[in-house]
Design a protein around this motif. Sequence first.
Motif, short mmCIF file in Angstrom:
data_model
loop_
_atom_site.label_atom_id
_atom_site.label_comp_id
_atom_site.label_asym_id
_atom_site.label_seq_id
_atom_site.Cartn_x
_atom_site.Cartn_y
_atom_site.Cartn_z
N ASN A 101 -0.08 12.56 1.22
CA ASN A 101 -0.53 11.45 0.45
C ASN A 101 0.61 11.14 -0.50
N PHE A 102 0.94 9.72 -0.53
CA PHE A 102 2.15 9.50 -1.28
C PHE A 102 1.94 9.95 -2.88
N LYS A 103 0.55 9.92 -3.32
CA LYS A 103 0.60 10.34 -4.84
C LYS A 103 1.00 11.72 -5.12
N LEU A 120 3.45 3.22 -6.91
CA LEU A 120 2.70 1.84 -7.34
C LEU A 120 1.34 2.00 -7.29
N SER A 142 6.55 5.71 5.98
CA SER A 142 7.77 5.23 5.25
C SER A 142 7.22 5.47 3.76
N GLN A 143 8.14 5.54 2.97
CA GLN A 143 7.74 5.77 1.51
C GLN A 143 7.85 4.63 0.86
N ASP A 144 8.55 3.52 1.06
CA ASP A 144 8.77 2.11 0.27
C ASP A 144 8.77 0.83 1.00
N VAL A 145 9.67 0.57 1.70
CA VAL A 145 9.62 -0.73 2.54
C VAL A 145 9.59 -0.30 3.92
N ASN A 183 -0.63 -0.15 -5.84
CA ASN A 183 -1.34 -0.59 -4.67
C ASN A 183 -1.89 -0.05 -3.63
N GLU A 184 -3.16 -0.25 -3.02
CA GLU A 184 -3.62 0.55 -1.95
C GLU A 184 -4.34 -0.42 -1.20
N SER A 239 0.84 -1.24 0.02
CA SER A 239 0.03 -0.14 -0.07
C SER A 239 0.84 1.37 -0.05
N ASP A 240 0.49 2.29 -0.87
CA ASP A 240 0.98 3.58 -0.71
C ASP A 240 2.64 3.60 -0.87
N ILE A 241 3.17 2.84 -1.97
CA ILE A 241 4.70 2.63 -2.09
C ILE A 241 5.13 3.74 -3.42
N ILE A 242 6.22 4.14 -3.08
CA ILE A 242 7.09 4.79 -4.22
C ILE A 242 8.31 4.35 -4.10
N PRO A 245 4.96 1.41 5.24
CA PRO A 245 4.26 2.11 4.03
C PRO A 245 2.76 1.83 4.38
N GLY A 246 1.91 2.78 4.06
CA GLY A 246 0.42 2.57 4.19
C GLY A 246 -0.15 2.93 5.54
#
Lengths: 583, 326
Positions: B192-194, A258, B234-237, A260-261, A249-252, B254-255
């Motif tokens: 928001n990650f976007k 990506l 977290s942005q990625d892992v 995925n959420e 989820s929420d990954i760059i 993340p998330g």
Amino acid sequence: MSEHHKENFITKYVFTQDHKMIAKQFLITGMFMAVVGMLMSAIFRVQLANPGESSILYNLLPGAWLNDSGGLNPDKYLALVTMHGTILVFWVLTAGLSGTFANFLIPLQIGARDMASGFLNMLSYWFFFIATVVLLSSLFVETGPASGGWTIYPPLSALPQAIPGSGTGMTLWLISITLFVVGSLLGGLNYIVTILNLRTIGMTMQRLPLTVWALLITAILGVLSFPVLLSCGLLLIFDRSFGTSFYLSDIIIGGEALHNEGGSPILFEHLFWFLGHPEVYIILLPALGIVSEVIAVNSRKPIFGYKAMVGALLLIAFLSFIVWGHHMFMTGMNPFLGSVFTFTTLLIAIPSAVKVFNYLATLWRGNIRFTPAMLFAIGTVSAFITGGLTGIILGDSALDINVHDTYFVVGHFHIVMGLSAIYGMFAGVYHWFPKMYGRMMNKNLGYLHFWGTFICAYGVFFPMHFLGLAGLPRRYYSNSAFPMFDGLSDINELITFFALAGAIFQVFFLFNFFYSIFKGTKATQNPWKSNTLEWTTPVERIHGNWPGELPVVTRWAYDYSKPGADEDFILQTEPLKEGEIEH
Amino acid sequence: MTNILIVVVVILLVATLVQILRVSELLSEIKNKDVNEVTDKDNNTQGILFLIVGFGFLIFVVWQMVTWNHLLLPPASSVHGTQIDFLMKISMGLILVVFFVLSPILFYFLYKYRGKKSNKAYFFSHNNKLEVLWTVIPTIILTALIIFGLKTWDKAMNVELTESTTIIEVYGQQFNWTARYSGLDNNLGKANFKLVKGRNTLGVDMLDANAADDKMAREVHLVIDQPVLLKFRSQDVIHSAFLPHFRVQMNCVPGMTTQFGFTPTKTTAQMKESEGEDFEYILLCNKICGASHYNMQLKFIVETQEEYDLWLASQENLETKLLTQK
Ligand code: HEM
Ligand SMILES: [Cu+2]
Ligand SMILES: [Cu+2]
């Protein structure tokens, strides 16, 4: 000799359905993997002692793992750690240990001609074998094998952009583990059915040797928890290959957002540790079973508190299903949930303590005979005391805040699980070698192997607690990036020294093992003067175990030094004398 | 060349071993003895070895505790950390006592009861009183530990937000950390990650009124004795923010957003005095996250209110940073 089928090379050594031969297949495969895993650890220990420098040991690695000046690449350091953990946890201490001794001992100690299903048993080994081939092949793919730690937490393990090993290497890892789980399930079901149904006349559950009890409980743990790992892995496969979002989820990553959420990596951790914690007992319990047997035989005394020992095993097994959260105190879980896991976790220390006390009481006023197997069994008890105690620190969520994922944890689990279980495995090999190969292993080499291992192993793992208390995180390629760890390099060098020395002592074992298979002195039927049924079979291996009728059991397995008997042991098949009470 | 040499040496060693074994076996055959039989003499040697090596091990443990004591983390620099340290002392003391009682008993028994052919062991198969005793005693001790532990845990994890609690975001990504101060309103703007793009590396939603006065920073400054609440993303892992000196750790996932609140009690300057000029508070990554996991740091500085105010004033608002300079 009615049960002695005609055998050719293939049915005898390769696609065999004889439990004793399958046990040896597991043992040899496990030993091979142990050597691979140990070499990996030697290599990464060298890196930790001399960060970034080259070493002669690196010649064993594919060239692409090294940088131009011959040093190890950071991501390949993680690859080594990951594969080392995977190999030791699953290949050596699960399949190598359970696979060997469950197969070998269950039919022999309960008085059965073979496993309930010889065919499934054979399949179980061959699934394991293919899993081994797949895992090893992942070492040779271009981007390297899985590198996200043996716990393969996503997103790291899900995204090839995050670390090269999460590409093809991780795919192979997942395929391999899937095959592995199938193999273990086939094996486990077989062990359970065999123990419940094929006990010979008189072999009631209360008369089972503790080895068999331990193997039974282990198999039950495996059958209940491995399917969860399987589904956990399947969902990861979906996320990796089919675009689902169970864990993501929420990954760059790599500059790209990506799609995925809504997934959660924490879900993965729950599923993983729901297997992962029982798994550590799947590793430990067979070792404790072996140790119970070896200590009783060589103290020439009954195991103290047989019923309490069985009870403790059952309680540990039950509790091991409700403590998994102690691996996740720092995931942001609700603090109340953390409290519950602290509570259940610390409860496990109670049956564990009972077991230790019972071992000590067994040794008390014994007539101890120090066979190499006995030395290793004692090693297990010592390691279980040393390592179990640090569990009390880790299990306390408040204390875990500052030691979680540090070298303190590495020290803890290597001593309590790694050492206890590997010592138990050595004890089992030395003890049952005469039964497996009809020859004896050399005693003096066994002594040398034990003392070298015992001293080096504590030299490796005890100092790790101090690293952890100094704040050093695990899975660091090098400790030189932080000035606060500069003072720790001496400790790291000491550990590496002991690790390499310890590895050398394993050569004595390997040598002794293979030498004795062919050249060892001939074994007698019951070399250790044990009570259990396996020692009533003939020295030569025969399919079906007993040439004539199956033995009939009339007493428990632990009548050692019983007052009124002529010898200091009484076979389980010896009828009770008139007026004699069963222990 | 060296490889060939190594192989040769190994082969020679193995050959020597084989010969030694052969000779010893032949010798004992001549003497009509079984080499692999465990004799009284073996039992004697091994029993004594256990006593010596066993106690050697205990001495090694004490030696480590003495020699490496100065390498361990200094006393906690936070309020809850001090309580954790106290609990740690008690628990450590306890397990050390148990360790230094049980291990010697084990090694001593091995020595004391080393076997002789002429001896017989004492048949002792169970004793319910003993079993009850050594079930009840650990239960009592563990109950006490559990209660004490849960209290400490509860205090550490359930922070109450007060007026004076500063909220700071710590954002992890491969392989660095960024901090975001919540500004005068002490409210972090939504993210928001976007929205991660260009200079907006944290994906802050600039349409959110709370975001304008947020400040991004590459080091974290804290005020002594003022509570702070760290919020992690977290942005990625998965990463894990680990501040060993404050006894603080929390995964960055993340998330989701996680958090940890604490109150620092010693300034960096004070620590430099007691721990040496090089001392710094450091946040390290403590969850395997990729190749440079071993080098992912964020400096923390604890200082007085005045110093802090000066520093904060020198930091740019997000609004200025993102909207005007583009
Ligand atoms: C007294 C009983 C024990 C307690 C209370 C205990 C507690 C814990 C806790 C809380 C952790 C997590 C630490 C962390 O990651 O921060 C841990 C890790 C671990 N423990 Fe134990 N433990 C005990 C005994 C055992 C035994 C008997 C085994 C295995 C046979 C074992 C194997 C492990 C392993 C493998 C890990 C680390 C897994 C990883 O993160 O890679 N523990 N233990
Ligand atoms: Cu666990
Ligand atoms: Cu990291």
